[in-house]
Motif scaffolding. Sequence first.
Motif, PDB file in Angstrom:
ATOM      1  N   GLU A 219       3.740  -6.752   9.356  1.00 29.18           N
ATOM      2  CA  GLU A 219       3.574  -5.549   8.555  1.00 29.18           C
ATOM      3  C   GLU A 219       4.896  -4.792   8.565  1.00 29.18           C
ATOM      4  OE1 GLU A 219       0.105  -2.788   9.192  1.00 29.18           O
ATOM      5  OE2 GLU A 219       1.702  -1.551  10.032  1.00 29.18           O
ATOM      6  N   LEU A 220       5.418  -4.514   7.378  1.00 30.51           N
ATOM      7  CA  LEU A 220       6.670  -3.774   7.240  1.00 30.51           C
ATOM      8  C   LEU A 220       6.375  -2.428   6.591  1.00 30.51           C
ATOM      9  CD1 LEU A 220       9.835  -3.894   7.443  1.00 30.51           C
ATOM     10  CD2 LEU A 220       9.792  -4.618   5.042  1.00 30.51           C
ATOM     11  N   THR A 221       6.776  -1.352   7.251  1.00 32.24           N
ATOM     12  CA  THR A 221       6.574  -0.004   6.732  1.00 32.24           C
ATOM     13  C   THR A 221       7.922   0.630   6.440  1.00 32.24           C
ATOM     14  OG1 THR A 221       4.533   0.246   8.009  1.00 32.24           O
ATOM     15  CG2 THR A 221       5.553   2.253   7.165  1.00 32.24           C
ATOM     16  N   TYR A 222       8.067   1.145   5.231  1.00 28.04           N
ATOM     17  CA  TYR A 222       9.300   1.819   4.816  1.00 28.04           C
ATOM     18  C   TYR A 222       8.990   3.301   4.672  1.00 28.04           C
ATOM     19  CZ  TYR A 222      13.255   3.193   1.820  1.00 28.04           C
ATOM     20  OH  TYR A 222      14.352   3.817   1.294  1.00 28.04           O
ATOM     21  N   ARG A 223       9.579   4.104   5.536  1.00 30.08           N
ATOM     22  CA  ARG A 223       9.339   5.547   5.520  1.00 30.08           C
ATOM     23  C   ARG A 223      10.550   6.261   4.951  1.00 30.08           C
ATOM     24  NH1 ARG A 223       4.707   6.500   7.768  1.00 30.08           N
ATOM     25  NH2 ARG A 223       3.868   5.085   9.349  1.00 30.08           N
TER      26      ARG A 223
ATOM     27  N   TYR B  57       0.847  -1.189   0.000  1.00 29.88           N
ATOM     28  CA  TYR B  57       0.000   0.000   0.000  1.00 29.88           C
ATOM     29  C   TYR B  57       0.885   1.243   0.000  1.00 29.88           C
ATOM     30  CZ  TYR B  57      -3.382  -3.459   1.604  1.00 29.88           C
ATOM     31  OH  TYR B  57      -4.168  -4.572   1.714  1.00 29.88           O
ATOM     32  N   ARG B  58       0.539   2.208  -0.814  1.00 31.31           N
ATOM     33  CA  ARG B  58       1.240   3.488  -0.811  1.00 31.31           C
ATOM     34  C   ARG B  58       0.566   4.420   0.186  1.00 31.31           C
ATOM     35  NH1 ARG B  58       1.225   2.281  -6.380  1.00 31.31           N
ATOM     36  NH2 ARG B  58       3.335   1.955  -7.219  1.00 31.31           N
ATOM     37  N   GLU B  59       1.372   5.042   1.022  1.00 37.36           N
ATOM     38  CA  GLU B  59       0.892   6.013   1.987  1.00 37.36           C
ATOM     39  C   GLU B  59       1.763   7.253   1.882  1.00 37.36           C
ATOM     40  OE1 GLU B  59       1.051   4.029   5.721  1.00 37.36           O
ATOM     41  OE2 GLU B  59      -0.658   2.710   5.278  1.00 37.36           O
ATOM     42  N   PRO B  60       1.317   8.392   2.397  1.00 39.15           N
ATOM     43  CA  PRO B  60       2.144   9.605   2.315  1.00 39.15           C
ATOM     44  C   PRO B  60       3.527   9.391   2.926  1.00 39.15           C
ATOM     45  CG  PRO B  60      -0.081  10.151   3.010  1.00 39.15           C
ATOM     46  CD  PRO B  60      -0.001   8.661   3.002  1.00 39.15           C
ATOM     47  N   GLY B  61       4.553   9.467   2.103  1.00 37.46           N
ATOM     48  CA  GLY B  61       5.924   9.318   2.570  1.00 37.46           C
ATOM     49  C   GLY B  61       6.317   7.924   2.978  1.00 37.46           C
ATOM     50  N   ALA B  62       5.525   6.913   2.579  1.00 34.05           N
ATOM     51  CA  ALA B  62       5.827   5.562   3.046  1.00 34.05           C
ATOM     52  C   ALA B  62       5.250   4.508   2.111  1.00 34.05           C
ATOM     53  CB  ALA B  62       5.275   5.354   4.454  1.00 34.05           C
ATOM     54  N   LEU B  63       5.829   3.321   2.186  1.00 37.72           N
ATOM     55  CA  LEU B  63       5.295   2.118   1.563  1.00 37.72           C
ATOM     56  C   LEU B  63       5.021   1.116   2.679  1.00 37.72           C
ATOM     57  CD1 LEU B  63       7.738   1.679  -1.471  1.00 37.72           C
ATOM     58  CD2 LEU B  63       5.353   2.440  -1.580  1.00 37.72           C
ATOM     59  N   ARG B  64       3.846   0.481   2.656  1.00 42.26           N
ATOM     60  CA  ARG B  64       3.491  -0.480   3.704  1.00 42.26           C
ATOM     61  C   ARG B  64       3.223  -1.834   3.071  1.00 42.26           C
ATOM     62  NH1 ARG B  64      -1.190  -2.011   6.858  1.00 42.26           N
ATOM     63  NH2 ARG B  64      -2.512  -0.759   5.493  1.00 42.26           N
ATOM     64  N   PHE B  65       3.844  -2.873   3.628  1.00 42.01           N
ATOM     65  CA  PHE B  65       3.713  -4.228   3.110  1.00 42.01           C
ATOM     66  C   PHE B  65       3.115  -5.123   4.197  1.00 42.01           C
ATOM     67  CE2 PHE B  65       7.282  -2.072   1.220  1.00 42.01           C
ATOM     68  CZ  PHE B  65       7.114  -2.283  -0.134  1.00 42.01           C
TER      69      PHE B  65
END
Length: 358
Positions: free
Chosen positions: A155-159, A135-143
């Motif tokens: 859940e892995l979030t890349y900011r 999922y694309r989020e503001p300033g981040a990618l969430r898997f």
Amino acid sequence: MARAKRSRISSLEFESSNCGPKSRSLQAASSSPAGRDSAAGLAASLRAASHRDPETLLCPANHSSRSRWSLNIGGLVFAVRAEVPENAAIDHRSVFQDPFVGPYRPGIPVECRYGRVTMARRRPDFNSGRAWSGYREPGALRFVLQGDLPRPACELTYRVQGKHTGFGLVTDRDLELDSRAEPESYLPPFRYPLDSLATKLVLQDGVVLHASAVVIDGRAYVFVGPSGSGKTTLARLLRNDHSVLSDERVIVRGSPDGYRVYGTPWPSDLRAAENSSAPLGAIFTLRHQRAGCDRHDVEALDPADARDALIPCASITFFDDALMEMQLRFLQQLTRSATIRRLHFSIDPGVRDAIVAL
């Protein structure tokens, strides 16, 4: 998830903190006669382990811990801070290959904790199939990873926020504990495929290849191809006399003097995984020689054919346009400037001579 085995831990740092209530699975285990016996046996084994190995932190009752360590992949350093379940003997090296885990040092931050992971209520922006959704989020990618489990496992979030760029990982606590046959073993949360995914997200001057690599006379020779093409077979043929960086995945990065090949902690059947690197000698796409033919043939490839052979074997982040463009541009440069050949080989140690005779 795979069960972890006990092993010695050295040179890792830990921080103690207050923790919440015990997990439901441990409560249930301690409430039955058999559970009380196993709990008593577990406590005894933990006490014995603390005397055997003072560098292994054992979490006392009513306390949790946070471990600090680093994971080193392809010249990248991930600085991991991970919550440790209570009443668990820490075992990082049971999942990761030993050479890739080390003492904590500054690097790309990875913060790991336990909690409840939920799926988003909207359609994912990208989907790998059954393994994970993104999922694309503001300033981040969430898997969100689920696979064949009844609910999301982690859940892995890349900011990407300048100096605050890094990863946050939440692992479902109940699934993590319930999936283990032996509760005394702790499975580190930042493991494959998450470490592989994180590496691809931050690797801006190289690419991960589905390949094996062998170091001969100080240079790395890379063998790319799909499963069954002979990557592991060649590594097995050559491993007695030469160092095998990996028999499954390698990282190729640009360097001031050309290209450098790195081993990774994601091996195949040969379990070859070295945390070392060497200058690139050549890349070979593989073809088994025809039956009855004992010759090894090396065929030249033009840049277009080389590119077409490498792209299917490269881990491309197709879900992110900027990263995908960067990786494809790197592959194009690699095919134009590196030595890339097609190798027709037989299962014979003499293949070494064909490899180095370029």
